[in-house]
Motif scaffolding. Sequence first.
Motif, PDB file in Angstrom:
ATOM      1  N   SER A 186      -8.460   2.004  23.896  1.00 25.16           N
ATOM      2  CA  SER A 186      -9.432   3.086  23.744  1.00 25.16           C
ATOM      3  C   SER A 186      -9.935   3.254  22.299  1.00 25.16           C
ATOM      4  CB  SER A 186      -8.832   4.402  24.256  1.00 25.16           C
ATOM      5  OG  SER A 186      -9.779   5.437  24.183  1.00 25.16           O
ATOM      6  N   ARG A 189     -12.497   0.564  21.206  1.00 23.45           N
ATOM      7  CA  ARG A 189     -13.673   0.408  22.070  1.00 23.45           C
ATOM      8  C   ARG A 189     -14.964   0.233  21.271  1.00 23.45           C
ATOM      9  NH1 ARG A 189     -15.246   4.759  26.789  1.00 23.45           N
ATOM     10  NH2 ARG A 189     -17.271   3.913  27.383  1.00 23.45           N
ATOM     11  N   ASN A 190     -15.241   1.125  20.330  1.00 25.11           N
ATOM     12  CA  ASN A 190     -16.490   1.051  19.580  1.00 25.11           C
ATOM     13  C   ASN A 190     -16.583  -0.224  18.765  1.00 25.11           C
ATOM     14  OD1 ASN A 190     -17.359   3.511  20.579  1.00 25.11           O
ATOM     15  ND2 ASN A 190     -16.561   4.684  18.853  1.00 25.11           N
ATOM     16  N   GLU A 193     -17.315  -3.148  21.044  1.00 21.39           N
ATOM     17  CA  GLU A 193     -18.709  -3.137  21.496  1.00 21.39           C
ATOM     18  C   GLU A 193     -19.637  -3.637  20.383  1.00 21.39           C
ATOM     19  OE1 GLU A 193     -19.373   0.820  22.865  1.00 21.39           O
ATOM     20  OE2 GLU A 193     -18.357   0.499  24.791  1.00 21.39           O
ATOM     21  N   ASN A 210     -24.784  -4.910  26.396  1.00 21.99           N
ATOM     22  CA  ASN A 210     -24.905  -3.924  27.478  1.00 21.99           C
ATOM     23  C   ASN A 210     -23.931  -4.215  28.613  1.00 21.99           C
ATOM     24  OD1 ASN A 210     -26.952  -2.583  26.118  1.00 21.99           O
ATOM     25  ND2 ASN A 210     -28.565  -3.786  27.092  1.00 21.99           N
ATOM     26  N   LYS A 213     -20.489  -3.059  27.431  1.00 20.51           N
ATOM     27  CA  LYS A 213     -20.416  -1.598  27.384  1.00 20.51           C
ATOM     28  C   LYS A 213     -20.274  -1.013  28.787  1.00 20.51           C
ATOM     29  CE  LYS A 213     -23.035  -0.978  23.098  1.00 20.51           C
ATOM     30  NZ  LYS A 213     -24.300  -0.499  22.494  1.00 20.51           N
ATOM     31  N   ALA A 214     -20.991  -1.595  29.745  1.00 20.88           N
ATOM     32  CA  ALA A 214     -20.906  -1.104  31.126  1.00 20.88           C
ATOM     33  C   ALA A 214     -19.491  -1.301  31.674  1.00 20.88           C
ATOM     34  CB  ALA A 214     -21.928  -1.827  31.996  1.00 20.88           C
ATOM     35  N   ARG A 217     -17.251   1.311  30.051  1.00 20.24           N
ATOM     36  CA  ARG A 217     -17.497   2.634  30.631  1.00 20.24           C
ATOM     37  C   ARG A 217     -16.787   2.761  31.973  1.00 20.24           C
ATOM     38  NH1 ARG A 217     -22.859   2.080  28.823  1.00 20.24           N
ATOM     39  NH2 ARG A 217     -23.486   1.375  30.903  1.00 20.24           N
ATOM     40  N   PHE A 218     -16.868   1.705  32.770  1.00 22.21           N
ATOM     41  CA  PHE A 218     -16.220   1.743  34.073  1.00 22.21           C
ATOM     42  C   PHE A 218     -14.703   1.841  33.926  1.00 22.21           C
ATOM     43  CE2 PHE A 218     -14.203  -0.245  37.744  1.00 22.21           C
ATOM     44  CZ  PHE A 218     -14.781   0.470  38.782  1.00 22.21           C
ATOM     45  N   ASP A 221     -13.868   5.260  31.320  1.00 22.64           N
ATOM     46  CA  ASP A 221     -14.455   6.552  31.707  1.00 22.64           C
ATOM     47  C   ASP A 221     -14.286   6.807  33.210  1.00 22.64           C
ATOM     48  OD1 ASP A 221     -15.190   6.773  29.067  1.00 22.64           O
ATOM     49  OD2 ASP A 221     -17.239   6.108  29.390  1.00 22.64           O
ATOM     50  N   THR A 222     -14.877   5.931  33.993  1.00 21.55           N
ATOM     51  CA  THR A 222     -14.818   6.144  35.447  1.00 21.55           C
ATOM     52  C   THR A 222     -13.394   6.013  35.972  1.00 21.55           C
ATOM     53  OG1 THR A 222     -17.068   5.297  35.676  1.00 21.55           O
ATOM     54  CG2 THR A 222     -15.713   5.368  37.665  1.00 21.55           C
ATOM     55  N   GLU A 225     -10.616   8.237  33.473  1.00 24.89           N
ATOM     56  CA  GLU A 225     -10.846   9.678  33.413  1.00 24.89           C
ATOM     57  C   GLU A 225     -10.908  10.318  34.806  1.00 24.89           C
ATOM     58  OE1 GLU A 225     -10.959  11.584  30.805  1.00 24.89           O
ATOM     59  OE2 GLU A 225     -10.881  10.051  29.236  1.00 24.89           O
TER      60      GLU A 225
END
Length: 290
Positions: A186, A189-190, A193, A210, A213-214, A217-218, A221-222, A225
């Motif tokens: 985590s 991450r930045n 990317e 992109n 990053k997708a 995010r999955f 985040d998805t 989280e």
Amino acid sequence: MPNYPLLINGQQALTDGQGFIYFPVRTTNAYVTIEALNSSKISILYPVRGHLSIPKDENEILEVVLGSPEDSQLLHKKYVSVIQKMIQESNDALIESNRQQFDSLALLIQTLEKRNRTLEEEKARADAKQKIFQEISSDIREYSIRAANLRLALKHSARFAYENGLTANELNTAVMKYNAIFERLSPRRNVYEQNVTEYWSDSRDVSAGNHFKAMMRFALDTLHEQHILSLMAVIDQINDYRQRLRNGEKIGNADKQKIQLDIEKKLAVLEPEINELLVRVSEFQKLFTL
């Protein structure tokens, strides 16, 4: 040079009758190392240091230039000799002739040195790119494995963890290992990317940044989280249940059944998400292979 032996990544290979050589390489390699078997007589003049970059285009033919160890110094020796002649000669015509040779050699040496610097920069970039890929790939692969293992532990061990200490330890170990990789991935991450955008923007997939990053995010985040965190709360309920048993409380089966039902509902939603993560990680490995 037909039927000529070379070492490629330490393995001997032979050119064919036309001087071509075919050698299998891993797609994760940025370059191969070319060496001459008899380096006292023949050396690799090009590519620099024998590092031959692997192209994206499988049809591209790469060139290797062989020569004696002295060949790489010939231009510089000639360069010096022309300067010496210019100093020694007093005849204007000879000076002008030598000056033309001098200018021609200087331009050639400058061109070769510029090419060598470019090759060195390309190699350094390829090395950095490979190192970054290995680091990112290792972290995201481990994350997907730990998430999948957590799902399996919940699916097969949770129902026995209320009273069985060994099973409870297995479940908590799966949680601990997942948390460890999440806490490592985590914060990076930045940076990851940014690295992907920088090093893969000129690759065959211009949307690499992109795409990555997708996937992140999955995963973070998805998946984490929205699904895994809620399961962590349920695991805390199992541990709390076990603590109440150790304290001598009398607990009805209804409490256990309620927790277990909650786990099964959450697992039903989590399972396809974990499978989706595994697919995305596999696609990442293929797309971003060097």
